[in-house]
Design a protein around this motif. Structure first.
Motif, short mmCIF file in Angstrom:
data_model
loop_
_atom_site.label_atom_id
_atom_site.label_comp_id
_atom_site.label_asym_id
_atom_site.label_seq_id
_atom_site.Cartn_x
_atom_site.Cartn_y
_atom_site.Cartn_z
N UNK A 87 0.83 -1.20 0.00
CA UNK A 87 0.00 0.00 0.00
C UNK A 87 0.87 1.25 0.00
N UNK A 88 0.39 2.28 -0.69
CA UNK A 88 0.94 3.62 -0.56
C UNK A 88 -0.20 4.54 -0.15
N UNK A 89 0.06 5.83 0.13
CA UNK A 89 -1.02 6.69 0.62
C UNK A 89 -2.23 6.77 -0.30
N UNK A 90 -2.02 6.71 -1.60
CA UNK A 90 -3.16 6.79 -2.52
C UNK A 90 -4.01 5.54 -2.46
N UNK A 91 -3.38 4.37 -2.38
CA UNK A 91 -4.14 3.12 -2.24
C UNK A 91 -4.82 3.04 -0.88
N UNK A 92 -4.12 3.48 0.16
CA UNK A 92 -4.72 3.48 1.50
C UNK A 92 -5.91 4.43 1.56
N UNK A 93 -5.82 5.55 0.84
CA UNK A 93 -6.96 6.47 0.75
C UNK A 93 -8.18 5.76 0.18
N UNK A 94 -7.98 4.96 -0.86
CA UNK A 94 -9.09 4.23 -1.48
C UNK A 94 -9.70 3.24 -0.49
N UNK A 95 -8.87 2.59 0.32
CA UNK A 95 -9.36 1.63 1.30
C UNK A 95 -10.21 2.34 2.37
N UNK A 96 -9.69 3.44 2.90
CA UNK A 96 -10.41 4.17 3.95
C UNK A 96 -11.73 4.74 3.42
N UNK A 97 -11.70 5.31 2.21
CA UNK A 97 -12.91 5.87 1.64
C UNK A 97 -13.94 4.78 1.36
N UNK A 98 -13.48 3.63 0.91
CA UNK A 98 -14.37 2.52 0.63
C UNK A 98 -15.10 2.07 1.89
N UNK A 99 -14.39 2.06 3.02
CA UNK A 99 -15.01 1.63 4.28
C UNK A 99 -16.19 2.53 4.63
N UNK A 100 -16.00 3.84 4.48
CA UNK A 100 -17.08 4.78 4.82
C UNK A 100 -18.25 4.66 3.84
N UNK A 101 -17.96 4.62 2.54
CA UNK A 101 -19.02 4.57 1.53
C UNK A 101 -19.83 3.28 1.65
N UNK A 102 -19.15 2.17 1.89
CA UNK A 102 -19.86 0.88 1.98
C UNK A 102 -20.83 0.85 3.16
N UNK A 103 -20.42 1.41 4.29
CA UNK A 103 -21.31 1.47 5.45
C UNK A 103 -22.53 2.34 5.14
N UNK A 104 -22.31 3.45 4.43
CA UNK A 104 -23.43 4.32 4.06
C UNK A 104 -24.41 3.58 3.15
N UNK A 105 -23.88 2.88 2.14
CA UNK A 105 -24.73 2.11 1.22
C UNK A 105 -25.50 1.03 1.98
N UNK A 106 -24.79 0.35 2.88
CA UNK A 106 -25.44 -0.72 3.66
C UNK A 106 -26.55 -0.17 4.55
N UNK A 107 -26.32 0.99 5.16
CA UNK A 107 -27.36 1.61 5.99
C UNK A 107 -28.57 2.00 5.15
N UNK A 108 -28.32 2.47 3.95
CA UNK A 108 -29.40 2.86 3.05
C UNK A 108 -30.23 1.64 2.63
N UNK A 109 -29.54 0.52 2.38
CA UNK A 109 -30.22 -0.70 1.95
C UNK A 109 -30.71 -1.55 3.12
N UNK A 110 -30.31 -1.20 4.33
CA UNK A 110 -30.70 -1.98 5.50
C UNK A 110 -29.99 -3.31 5.61
N UNK A 111 -28.74 -3.37 5.12
CA UNK A 111 -27.96 -4.61 5.15
C UNK A 111 -27.04 -4.63 6.36
N UNK A 112 -26.96 -5.76 7.08
CA UNK A 112 -25.98 -5.88 8.16
C UNK A 112 -24.60 -6.21 7.59
N UNK A 113 -23.64 -5.31 7.74
CA UNK A 113 -22.32 -5.53 7.18
C UNK A 113 -21.26 -5.50 8.28
N UNK A 114 -20.11 -6.05 7.97
CA UNK A 114 -18.99 -6.10 8.91
C UNK A 114 -17.93 -5.11 8.49
#
Length: 500
Positions: A383-410
């Motif tokens: 990982x470099x900072x740009x790849x790590x940025x993608x990982x961190x952003x993905x974590x936040x966006x996925x939780x938002x999508x899951x909350x919108x769809x009502x899905x239990x995610x880890x």
């Protein structure tokens, strides 16, 4: 003494000294491990004494104190395993040192647990079993104790083999197994279990896909441009603003939901406002930071360092607010049921219970967290900072999508899935991207490097994700719920036999 004999004696002495130095190094290594274990035992003793100060004169005090020790043990394991997902990418990309990461995560995990962890928790994790099916309150207490012990042991085992697993799924499996052992298969809410099982697949796939898409965007808009710095001035403020907006929405939905309830529409509006404000503030800042940077990829990494530190802190706060319930939920249920003698679907969490959970997570992180942090941040893929940025952003966006769809995610599956997504995308992009080939050829021609034939089949065979880690982690994910369930049922039968 002849020269050959003297040389032989010197060589022998050097070998002996080398062996002694290796023994000393091994001793130091083992002593560090034993030191961490010793501090963990001290914390469990402190938790025992701390709990006894509040419940020594209450009914069922012995069971409550024993459960407090087990809850502290579970909290240690959550800190050792689960928190790595929040800071691992930032450490692996060298955006922060291990020491800084541990300090930030420990502070924000505790703050999230104590400030936003809430004062009421469901006694049955995710509503997977019905407490009305328990004939006696004592049976319910032993079921919760078995669930707590089994989930803690399973997470401990996963940490030992180097597999980041979902502590939520571990608790779910423990509660399900103990519930079945105590009241039969009808006690389980199987549709809820089916949705949780679906999240095993959905979480990492969504996380990996989003992380790969943003990495592709960064490569297209910035990395493979002729003037990287000019492209960075244009797009880095936009990317960081997207991250700020997503994290504002994420915290509104997950981090402070116990303080104030915010619906997803309001959370998205908050995120939009924060994103626009961040973009306006960051444009001149990024312009100043990039003013004297060289036109190369190494220069771009400096622009993503501070956002990664902020993301690690915010992820840790939200994790502490949400996942402290994995340690204190069953414990709070035991405290209430053993003390009052009745089973309740929701109970108030005593402050001393929350303190044990919050500090247990932080101590577990400080004592045993570096192993899993290195696994997530360094050993799965580079990982470099740009790849790590993608990982961190993905974590936040996925939780938002899951909350919108009502899905239990880890959160664990999302973060690790995002790391895998980044790695597998790099494998594919390196071997198949025409844009990359044109860029490399142009760069070599500009640098005066003589063109050489490129073996594209060899490039395609390069593995940028360690397959052994991939198989180990996926296998641990698949077996977490059934393994925790079987272990919990076994422990419940033992506890019931001891009671009788």
């Amino acid at each position: 003494m002849q020269p050959t004999q003297r040389n032989y004696s010197k060589l022998t002495l050097d070998k002996d000294l080398d062996k002694i130095s290796r023994v000393e190094l091994a001793t130091q290594f083992m002593s560090r491990k034993l030191l961490g274990l010793g501090f963990a035992v001290v914390f469990l003793v402190v938790a025992l004494v701390f709990a006894s100060l509040f419940v020594s004169d209450r009914p069922g005090s012995f069971i409550i104190i024993a459960a407090a020790v087990v809850g502290a043990y579970m909290a240690l394991n959550i800190g050792a395993n689960d928190v790595a997902n929040n800071v691992g990418p930032a450490v692996g990309s060298n955006a922060m040192t291990m020491g800084v990461a541990l300090a930030i995560a420990a502070v924000f995990e505790s703050a999230g647990a104590l400030i936003a962890g809430g004062d009421v928790v469901s006694t049955i994790s995710k509503g997977i079993i019905d407490p009305d099916n328990f004939a006696e309150s004592s049976s319910f207490v032993w079921a919760m104790m078995a669930a707590l012990i089994s989930s803690a042991v399973w997470v401990n085992l996963a940490t030992w083999i180097g597999a980041p697993v979902s502590t939520t799924h571990s608790v779910v499996g423990g509660v399900m197994g103990a519930g079945i052992a105590a009241a039969g298969f009808t006690v389980v809410n199987w549709p809820t279990m089916a949705s949780i099982a679906a999240s095993w697949v959905i979480s990492p796939l969504i996380g990996g896909l989003i992380a790969a898409l943003f990495l592709a965007l960064i490569k297209t808009l910035i990395i493979y441009q002729d003037d990287k710095i000019a492209a960075a001035r244009r797009w880095v403020p936009v990317l960081i603003a997207i991250m700020a907006g997503c994290f504002a929405t994420y915290l509104a939905l997950k981090g402070i939901k116990k303080i104030v309830k915010i619906d997803i529409q309001s959370a998205l509006l908050i995120g939009l406002i924060v994103a626009v404000a961040s973009w306006a503030l960051l444009r001149p800042v990024i312009a100043r930071q990039s003013a004297h940077l060289e036109n190369r990829n190494q220069s771009l990494r400096k622009l993503f360092a501070i956002p990664l530190v902020c993301s690690a802190a915010l992820l840790s706060f939200a994790h502490g607010a949400n996942d402290v319930a994995n340690a204190v939920g069953p414990l709070a249920a035991i405290v209430h049921t053993a003390g009052v003698g009745e089973i309740a679907a929701k109970v108030t969490i005593p402050l001393w219970v929350m303190v044990i959970g919050a500090f247990g997570i932080s101590f577990g992180l400080l004592l045993f967290g570096p192993k899993l942090i290195r696994m997530v941040g360094q050993q799965i893929t580079k990982l470099n900072p740009m790849r790590a940025y993608c990982v961190a952003l993905s974590a936040a966006i996925t939780v938002i999508i899951a909350s919108w769809l009502g899905l239990p995610v880890s959160s664990t599956h999302i973060a690790v899935g995002a790391v895998f997504g980044v790695g597998f995308f790099r494998e594919w992009y390196t071997g198949n991207s025409k844009r990359r080939r044109r860029y490399v050829s142009k760069r070599n021609a500009f640098a005066g490097v003589r063109s050489q034939a490129i073996n594209h089949s060899e490039i395609r065979r390069r593995k940028l994700v360690r397959r052994s880690h991939f198989m180990t982690i996926v296998a641990a994910w698949v077996v977490t719920v059934p393994a925790a369930a079987m272990l919990s049922a076994f422990i419940f039968y033992i506890l019931s036999a001891i009671q009788t």
